[in-house]
Design an enzyme around this catalytic site. Structure first.
Site, PDB file in Angstrom:
ATOM      1  N   ASP A 125      44.508  48.544  45.124  1.00  0.00           N
ATOM      2  CA  ASP A 125      44.192  47.192  44.496  1.00  0.00           C
ATOM      3  C   ASP A 125      45.233  46.326  43.820  1.00  0.00           C
ATOM      4  O   ASP A 125      45.002  45.596  43.088  1.00  0.00           O
ATOM      5  CB  ASP A 125      43.087  47.672  43.657  1.00  0.00           C
ATOM      6  CG  ASP A 125      43.738  48.406  42.386  1.00  0.00           C
ATOM      7  OD1 ASP A 125      44.705  49.080  42.310  1.00  0.00           O
ATOM      8  OD2 ASP A 125      43.016  48.193  41.098  1.00  0.00           O
ATOM      9  N   GLU A 126      46.601  46.937  44.309  1.00  0.00           N
ATOM     10  CA  GLU A 126      47.574  46.123  43.862  1.00  0.00           C
ATOM     11  C   GLU A 126      48.864  46.043  44.715  1.00  0.00           C
ATOM     12  O   GLU A 126      49.232  47.034  45.365  1.00  0.00           O
ATOM     13  CB  GLU A 126      48.049  46.850  42.264  1.00  0.00           C
ATOM     14  CG  GLU A 126      49.100  46.272  41.495  1.00  0.00           C
ATOM     15  CD  GLU A 126      49.303  46.950  40.258  1.00  0.00           C
ATOM     16  OE1 GLU A 126      48.491  46.675  39.388  1.00  0.00           O
ATOM     17  OE2 GLU A 126      50.466  47.781  40.268  1.00  0.00           O
TER      18      GLU A 126
END
Length: 395
Positions: A125-126
């Protein structure tokens, strides 16, 4: 990405937006029961009251993420579900859909890469993005490009993200947390003293609980406290490597580039048991779990084209004490039977007299495997090889 695992689920169940929701605990029969009981309704019309609540959860699961309404009650990622139930019993519980999470992860990353192609993947998610050479990337200090990325991700996925823009990765990471959800924060070097120094020391990515406790013992509670210390003082207390890094980080210095491709250093699988298991009384059950973990690690290695020379195990006891052991073999392997055999030898070097909460298997010192042999090995892992199917733990 903002509350990524939860946000993916809210695309499926938009009627839960604005409510406290936690993701985790694994799929349970109660979740399937909700779908069966409302099979005549579209997913987005299932009443919110039909979903299971955190107060009714029983088990060892941990929270993967929580919506922002749930976070207002102190619920957060990696918190035990039972502990979270005391803080927010009314929260709705949803399991993780890893296939959907991975699909949306690929989608948002490919969307970014179309706009700013120098992207470093930092997990599901990053990402880090280098704006330097992107046309228009410096307009309004990067805000114009950040807005463009946010809009493109939302149009493609329906999800929001928060972006930190700064001269380096260290400060950008901290800035990305300033205005969640769906925020943009821009920090310049002149902002380090007024905006970074007042933050708790733990806000520096890389300072964990142990280092934070040691810093607190020296009355160094904020990033500014660390920055105020002479370099030699930090070296005296933390050693030359960590001491120098702490000093640089506190002053906002970070020369790490955005790396578009990187090699993994290890692969692992682990599981937390629903109840504590004993190495003797639950030996057969532990043996099956242990074998399955070895098969899963082998499959991961083969799928990604790697082999490793260091094979290790991780145990967490009922008192939360953790033990790890590893062994290095002569030739790198991605073979499940070999991993099972060497990991089993590692088990002989740990205390198996206490009950266990968690068991894990890890393969490190990775090298690229030959493509042809990796493909052949991948075919063999579909069925556990005879040498990899003992019933007893550690044999």
């Amino acid at each position: 990405m903002d509350a990524f695992f939860a946000s993916v689920e809210l695309l499926r169940y938009p009627q839960l937006r604005g409510l406290p929701v936690v993701i985790g605990g694994g799929r349970r029969s109660v979740d399937d029961a909700v779908l069966r009981a409302h099979a005549d309704l579209p997913l987005n019309e299932i009443p919110a009251a039909a979903f299971p609540l955190l107060r009714d959860y029983v088990g060892r699961g941990v929270i993967t993420t929580a919506t922002y309404p749930a976070r207002q009650f102190g619920v957060g990622s990696a918190m035990g579900m039972m502990k979270a139930a005391n803080l927010c019993p009314q929260a709705i519980v949803l399991p993780v859909d890893f296939d959907e999470v991975r699909r949306f992860s690929r989608l948002f990353k490919s969307t970014i890469a179309e706009i700013a192609p120098v992207v470093e993947d930092r997990g599901v998610d990053e990402v880090y993005i280098d704006f330097t050479d992107v046309p228009g990337g410096q307009r309004e200090g990067g805000r114009v490009l950040a807005r463009l990325i946010q809009r493109a991700i939302f149009e493609r996925t329906g999800l929001t993200c928060s972006i930190g823009v700064a001269p380096n990765k260290l400060i950008a990471k901290m800035a990305s947390e300033f205005n969640k959800p769906n925020g943009i924060s821009i920090l310049h070097e002149a902002d380090i003293e007024p905006k970074i120094w007042p933050l708790p020391a733990r806000k520096i990515n890389g300072i964990g609980p142990k280092t934070d406790a040691r810093l607190a013992g020296l009355q160094l509670h904020t990033i500014g406290d660390i920055a105020a210390q002479p370099l030699q003082c930090l070296i005296d207390h933390f050693g030359p490597g960590t001491g120098h890094w702490l000093h640089q980080a506190a002053w906002g210095r970070d020369d790490r580039p955005v790396v578009t491709q990187s090699e993994p250093v290890s692969m692992s699988r682990e599981t937390t048991f629903e109840r504590d298991l004993h190495a003797v009384r639950d030996r057969a059950e532990l043996g099956q779990v242990f074998t399955q973990l070895c098969l899963q690690v082998a499959a991961d290695l083969q799928r990604k084209g790697y082999a490793g020379k260091t094979i290790g195990i991780k145990l967490r006891y009922d008192d939360f004490r953790t033990a790890t052991r590893d062994s290095t073999i002569d030739r790198a392997t991605a073979d499940a039977a070999t991993i099972r055999r060497v990991a089993g030898q590692c088990l002989k070097r740990v205390d198996l007299g206490r009950r266990l909460r968690l068991l894990g298997v890890r393969v490190g010192k990775l090298v690229k495997a030959d493509a042809a042999s990796a493909t052949a090995a991948a075919a063999r892992v579909q069925e556990p090889p005879p040498a990899c199917t003992p019933d007893l733990f550690g044999q």
